[in-house]
Design an enzyme around this catalytic site. Structure first.
Site, PDB file in Angstrom:
ATOM      1  N   SER A   1       2.415  -4.450  -0.449  1.00 57.67           N
ATOM      2  CA  SER A   1       1.336  -5.381  -0.087  1.00 57.67           C
ATOM      3  C   SER A   1       1.255  -6.506  -1.122  1.00 57.67           C
ATOM      4  O   SER A   1       0.967  -7.651  -0.777  1.00 57.67           O
ATOM      5  CB  SER A   1       0.000  -4.642  -0.016  1.00 57.67           C
ATOM      6  OG  SER A   1       0.040  -3.661   0.988  1.00 57.67           O
TER       7      SER A   1
ATOM      8  N   ARG B   1       9.174   4.784  -1.662  1.00 52.27           N
ATOM      9  CA  ARG B   1      10.121   3.708  -1.364  1.00 52.27           C
ATOM     10  C   ARG B   1      11.315   3.777  -2.299  1.00 52.27           C
ATOM     11  O   ARG B   1      12.453   3.739  -1.885  1.00 52.27           O
ATOM     12  CB  ARG B   1       9.425   2.344  -1.519  1.00 52.27           C
ATOM     13  CG  ARG B   1       8.472   2.052  -0.402  1.00 52.27           C
ATOM     14  CD  ARG B   1       7.504   0.992  -0.790  1.00 52.27           C
ATOM     15  NE  ARG B   1       6.599   1.473  -1.838  1.00 52.27           N
ATOM     16  CZ  ARG B   1       5.482   0.871  -2.176  1.00 52.27           C
ATOM     17  NH1 ARG B   1       5.155  -0.262  -1.599  1.00 52.27           N
ATOM     18  NH2 ARG B   1       4.703   1.372  -3.111  1.00 52.27           N
TER      19      ARG B   1
ATOM     20  N   HIS C   1       3.945   0.472   5.977  1.00 54.23           N
ATOM     21  CA  HIS C   1       2.888   1.469   6.238  1.00 54.23           C
ATOM     22  C   HIS C   1       2.996   1.967   7.683  1.00 54.23           C
ATOM     23  O   HIS C   1       2.918   3.164   7.946  1.00 54.23           O
ATOM     24  CB  HIS C   1       1.495   0.847   6.055  1.00 54.23           C
ATOM     25  CG  HIS C   1       1.138   0.467   4.641  1.00 54.23           C
ATOM     26  ND1 HIS C   1       0.709  -0.788   4.300  1.00 54.23           N
ATOM     27  CD2 HIS C   1       1.131   1.197   3.493  1.00 54.23           C
ATOM     28  CE1 HIS C   1       0.443  -0.823   2.994  1.00 54.23           C
ATOM     29  NE2 HIS C   1       0.697   0.361   2.488  1.00 54.23           N
TER      30      HIS C   1
ATOM     31  N   LYS D   1      -8.676  -2.662  -8.122  1.00 49.72           N
ATOM     32  CA  LYS D   1      -7.482  -3.466  -7.829  1.00 49.72           C
ATOM     33  C   LYS D   1      -7.825  -4.873  -7.369  1.00 49.72           C
ATOM     34  O   LYS D   1      -6.929  -5.655  -7.056  1.00 49.72           O
ATOM     35  CB  LYS D   1      -6.665  -2.781  -6.728  1.00 49.72           C
ATOM     36  CG  LYS D   1      -5.890  -1.567  -7.195  1.00 49.72           C
ATOM     37  CD  LYS D   1      -4.954  -1.134  -6.084  1.00 49.72           C
ATOM     38  CE  LYS D   1      -3.961  -0.095  -6.512  1.00 49.72           C
ATOM     39  NZ  LYS D   1      -3.038   0.256  -5.416  1.00 49.72           N
TER      40      LYS D   1
HETATM   41  P1  ADP Z   1      -2.269   2.716  -3.053  1.00 48.57           P
HETATM   42  O1  ADP Z   1      -3.217   1.767  -3.685  1.00 48.57           O
HETATM   43  O2  ADP Z   1      -2.846   4.088  -2.839  1.00 48.57           O
HETATM   44  O3  ADP Z   1      -0.911   2.783  -3.668  1.00 48.57           O
HETATM   45  P2  ADP Z   1      -1.058   1.306  -0.841  1.00 48.57           P
HETATM   46  O4  ADP Z   1      -1.780   0.727   0.307  1.00 48.57           O
HETATM   47  O5  ADP Z   1      -0.349   0.362  -1.748  1.00 48.57           O
HETATM   48  O6  ADP Z   1      -2.148   2.157  -1.592  1.00 48.57           O
HETATM   49  O7  ADP Z   1      -0.030   2.398  -0.361  1.00 48.57           O
HETATM   50  C1  ADP Z   1      -0.430   3.533   0.330  1.00 48.57           C
HETATM   51  C2  ADP Z   1       0.751   4.456   0.482  1.00 48.57           C
HETATM   52  O8  ADP Z   1       1.712   3.847   1.324  1.00 48.57           O
HETATM   53  C3  ADP Z   1       1.470   4.794  -0.818  1.00 48.57           C
HETATM   54  O9  ADP Z   1       1.920   6.139  -0.751  1.00 48.57           O
HETATM   55  C4  ADP Z   1       2.649   3.872  -0.811  1.00 48.57           C
HETATM   56  O10 ADP Z   1       3.750   4.432  -1.530  1.00 48.57           O
HETATM   57  C5  ADP Z   1       2.960   3.806   0.670  1.00 48.57           C
HETATM   58  N1  ADP Z   1       3.649   2.573   1.025  1.00 48.57           N
HETATM   59  C6  ADP Z   1       3.309   1.305   0.723  1.00 48.57           C
HETATM   60  N2  ADP Z   1       4.213   0.432   1.199  1.00 48.57           N
HETATM   61  C7  ADP Z   1       5.150   1.170   1.811  1.00 48.57           C
HETATM   62  C8  ADP Z   1       6.375   0.863   2.474  1.00 48.57           C
HETATM   63  N3  ADP Z   1       6.854  -0.379   2.554  1.00 48.57           N
HETATM   64  N4  ADP Z   1       7.074   1.885   2.991  1.00 48.57           N
HETATM   65  C9  ADP Z   1       6.631   3.156   2.861  1.00 48.57           C
HETATM   66  N5  ADP Z   1       5.518   3.512   2.233  1.00 48.57           N
HETATM   67  C10 ADP Z   1       4.785   2.541   1.713  1.00 48.57           C
END
Ligand code: ADP
Length: 166
Positions: free
Chosen positions: A129, A91, A18, A42
């Site tokens: 995550s 990703r 992130h 979730k």
């Molecule tokens: P959501 O529940 O909206 O998917 P996340 O917190 O899992 O929320 O992810 C938020 C955003 O960050 C999403 O667009 C996800 O693809 C992106 N994201 C999560 N992990 C990574 C990572 N390792 N690298 C790049 N983008 C990421």
């Protein structure tokens, strides 16, 4: 005029993936607002306040990053904050289908708001995550994959979980 990207997500918890994306976006946008969704469905491990606090600690050095919780339709929130774009991470191919649906639905809801996708550095391209929580739960090291505060918070959280189970 100032360009603003809204980066929505659950951030349960924030990872270096992130953070990598936020830093990349700050090269293009004047400001990035990290918009934290409660995502009750979730069943997040961390409360919304804990997630906000962990993000605050992680982006301390980034002057143009802001953090806020939101609990409404994303496009309405983006409009309220005068955002120019929604920022999302891609990703792998596996992310594509869901992101494709969301981007088109959001475009349908508001044709003026663009979704911008960015790719993290290769070393974070497998990072989620969920995987972080799984590894930490079983006592594996997540060093270098999450900010230090998150490492500590995961440790404390899982000690508490185990303690309560006994
Ligand atoms: P959501 O529940 O909206 O998917 P996340 O917190 O899992 O929320 O992810 C938020 C955003 O960050 C999403 O667009 C996800 O693809 C992106 N994201 C999560 N992990 C990574 C990572 N390792 N690298 C790049 N983008 C990421």
């Amino acid at each position: 005029m100032k360009t603003i990207a809204i980066y929505p997500g659950t951030f349960d918890p924030i990872t270096n993936g992130h953070l990598d994306l936020i830093k990349r976006a700050l090269r293009i946008f004047d400001e990035v607002i990290i918009a934290v969704a409660p995502s009750q469905k979730k069943q997040p491990l961390f409360t919304i306040q804990e997630r906000l606090d962990l993000i605050h600690a992680a982006v301390k050095g980034l002057q143009r990053a802001r953090i806020e919780a939101f609990n409404s339709l994303l496009v309405d929130y983006v409009r309220k904050r005068k955002g120019n774009a929604i920022l999302r991470g891609l990703r792998a191919i596996s992310d594509f289908e869901y992101e494709f649906q969301m981007a088109h639905m959001n475009r349908r809801l508001n044709t003026n708001i663009e979704t911008v996708f960015m790719m993290p550095s290769e070393e974070y391209s497998y990072l989620t995550s969920t995987v972080i929580k799984e590894v930490a739960f079983f006592g594996g090291s997540v060093k270098g994959l999450v900010p230090r505060e998150v490492e500590r918070a995961l440790h404390d959280k899982f000690i508490a979980v185990r303690f309560n189970k006994k």
